[in-house]
Write an enzyme that holds these catalytic residues in place. Sequence first.
Site, PDB file in Angstrom:
ATOM      1  N   ASP A 109       0.832  -1.194   0.000  1.00  0.00           N
ATOM      2  CA  ASP A 109       0.000   0.000   0.000  1.00  0.00           C
ATOM      3  C   ASP A 109       0.875   1.255   0.000  1.00  0.00           C
ATOM      4  O   ASP A 109       2.020   1.217  -0.457  1.00  0.00           O
ATOM      5  CB  ASP A 109      -0.937  -0.022   1.219  1.00  0.00           C
ATOM      6  CG  ASP A 109      -2.315   0.555   0.881  1.00  0.00           C
ATOM      7  OD1 ASP A 109      -2.368   1.722   0.455  1.00  0.00           O
ATOM      8  OD2 ASP A 109      -3.312  -0.156   1.065  1.00  0.00           O
ATOM      9  N   HIS A 129      -4.013   6.080   2.824  1.00  0.00           N
ATOM     10  CA  HIS A 129      -4.661   4.842   2.358  1.00  0.00           C
ATOM     11  C   HIS A 129      -4.103   3.609   3.075  1.00  0.00           C
ATOM     12  O   HIS A 129      -4.852   2.770   3.580  1.00  0.00           O
ATOM     13  CB  HIS A 129      -4.449   4.753   0.841  1.00  0.00           C
ATOM     14  CG  HIS A 129      -5.249   3.690   0.143  1.00  0.00           C
ATOM     15  ND1 HIS A 129      -4.782   2.408  -0.021  1.00  0.00           N
ATOM     16  CD2 HIS A 129      -6.463   3.716  -0.467  1.00  0.00           C
ATOM     17  CE1 HIS A 129      -5.667   1.705  -0.702  1.00  0.00           C
ATOM     18  NE2 HIS A 129      -6.709   2.472  -0.987  1.00  0.00           N
ATOM     19  N   SER A 170     -11.276  -0.822  -1.700  1.00  0.00           N
ATOM     20  CA  SER A 170     -10.034  -0.756  -0.912  1.00  0.00           C
ATOM     21  C   SER A 170     -10.295  -1.003   0.562  1.00  0.00           C
ATOM     22  O   SER A 170      -9.437  -1.506   1.273  1.00  0.00           O
ATOM     23  CB  SER A 170      -9.402   0.640  -1.027  1.00  0.00           C
ATOM     24  OG  SER A 170      -8.538   0.719  -2.111  1.00  0.00           O
TER      25      SER A 170
END
Length: 722
Positions: A107, A178, A497
């Site tokens: 990520d 994220h 996600s």
Amino acid sequence: MPKAFSNQQSWYMATLSSVSASAKPTIPIPSSKLIYTYNHVIQGFSASLTPAELEALKNAPGYVSSVKDTIVKVDTTHSFEFLGLNPGTGAWPVSNFGKDVIIGVIDTGVWPESESFNDYGMTDVPSRWKGACESGTQFNSSLCNKKLIGARSFNKGLIAHNPNITISMNSTRDTEGHGTHTSSTAAGTYVKDASFFGYAMGTARGMAPGARVAMYKALWEEGAYSTDIIAAIDQAITDGVDVLSMSLGLDGLELYEDPIAIATFTAIEKNIFVSTSAGNEGPDVETLHNGTPWVLTVAAGTMDRDFRARLTLGSKLSVDGSALYPGNFSSSEFPIVFMGACGNTSELRKINQKIVVCQDPGKEDSLNDQFNNVQVAGNTAGVFITNNSDVDVFEQSPFPAIFLQQKDGGTVVDFIKTKTDPKASIEFKKTILSIKPSPRVTSYTSRGPSYSCPSVLKPDILAPGDSVLAAWPTNIGAAMVNEGLVFSNFNLLSGTSMACPHVSGIAALLKAAYPDWSPAAIRSALMTTSDQIDNTGSPIKDIGENLRPANPLAMGAGHVNPNKALDPGLVYDATVQDYVNLLCGLNFTAQQMQTITKSSSNNCSNPSLDLNYPSFIAFFNDRGAKPNSTTVLDFYRTVTNVGDGSSTYIANVTPISGLKVTVEPDILVFKEKYDKKSFKLSLEGPRQLNEAVSFGYLTWEDSGRKHVVRSPIVATSYKIEK
């Protein structure tokens, strides 16, 4: 590798030198041409080559295949309770909360100071762990602990594409948020009083709070390339992760062109469970990525939680609407005025000390236009009356805004019209639980069939992906209020996600409970125990299909149910050779096969597109067929009894429009645990199906109704165009 070379890297360097010499005989090759040497996921390397050098390389001894580097895209608290996880019974205590399972997350990095990564009460790091915590810009190796046990970063591919680039944060530290969000969703530890500016207040925790996290940063603010992602997967395999979680993907590629598919094949060979996101390109069909048969592909659903505000009209009347305004708002009463379609900004500006009420005419972009007009005019607050089903796009507004359904809007307009001096107040930051119906399939979640392997039904499973609360870097704005950023330790994000790490964490729970199970057995347990029914007892609905019942091309087998997955009764297992048989059935060339399997001697004596998978998809799409001509499609499956002792299972098939479905045999008798039994499912129907999609379910139920093993069956007339 020729015997003259001591290791792979020296062979690759020599190959590159000879290639460069044949392309440009006078210029020696710079060693910087070689970007990565891969150890597991590919027998090979990545390098920067001119077209001439690439052509020369294709004639070099040992050459199998090459794939151009590609850009990768990201698919961007309460969820544990909604999923039925609780400390007293079920998957959490049985798996010891996923104790010592190592989840590798590929990520944007991690914010190690987040409370979600505190290691209070955790035992020593498992001795089998071979990973490391790398130091870099604003990231010291001492920031790792017994929870966050690994941190590495990969950007040689990014730099090769942009040699003069300046990387703003050259370390595993997260500058986008994220990665912090996804990794804490999978395995974050307990954090009390977590919230998004007062919304979603409670104790945050990941799906597997006892698991360890290793972050592999391969997605950068400056860009993300598959060379770096492959390097990260390669390193995660070396380090010894048990589960890989990847909320990213590449669209429209064949399996032998998709670096994630190629790299994860090796992970499966090493018994590593791989969870991926389906993508956010819905509601159109055939939009999903990661439709790879050996990984789990996760779709996004809603939760039973809504964020609201209360509009109080005068002293007695009030209505609730959707709202996620993160700022503080006065509890005072303000004048309230109805401005119709709110189309005139100059008129709105004249009343900027008032709450304005707007009626959405329901045209394309009309709500968007109203929203922008009120924001520009700077009114005290906006009240938007709308039937728009996608108000969640506007809810997190930078100015005080509340969104009302038509009937409540009518109450407000009547109040304004009947009072001489109408006034109202708004109270934000209300969180409502047990919303019905839930879950629903989100409109944005990408749909099957899989482009790269249509014969395997994708996606596999639905998990919470909408407004998920998880950890967030404190120096990255979590929202806007007026013109300025506001900051928080936690943030609400939506996307597949967010759905993917939920299932990564739940897979870690199963891995802890059953360390000997294969990735395919874990996937089967998750799929066959999932829920097709929402919290009202009706079939799960699809927001992207006007709230019609969701079909498996949108939600896979159903909504993940961790406690039921712990005791599936039967599993559909698959070996590496089963995947090889599938690749043979896809008619790949020897080189294409070798690209994926890393072996030049693949056994193709038993090619088959019919993988031993816990779901079924049948294509009735012969457009040249004579009217009323029919065909029979057969599927063969083997199930393994993982329940204790002997058992008898009986088949049941729901009716499927336009098809006749039979199961032979329809009774399976297992003498003992790990006993295997096979059956055939046959679908008889028209060569050209009238409907785009028909679906139903095959259920195997044991005599005591303790186990219900359910698989979706999809019949479709779609033709996958390549």
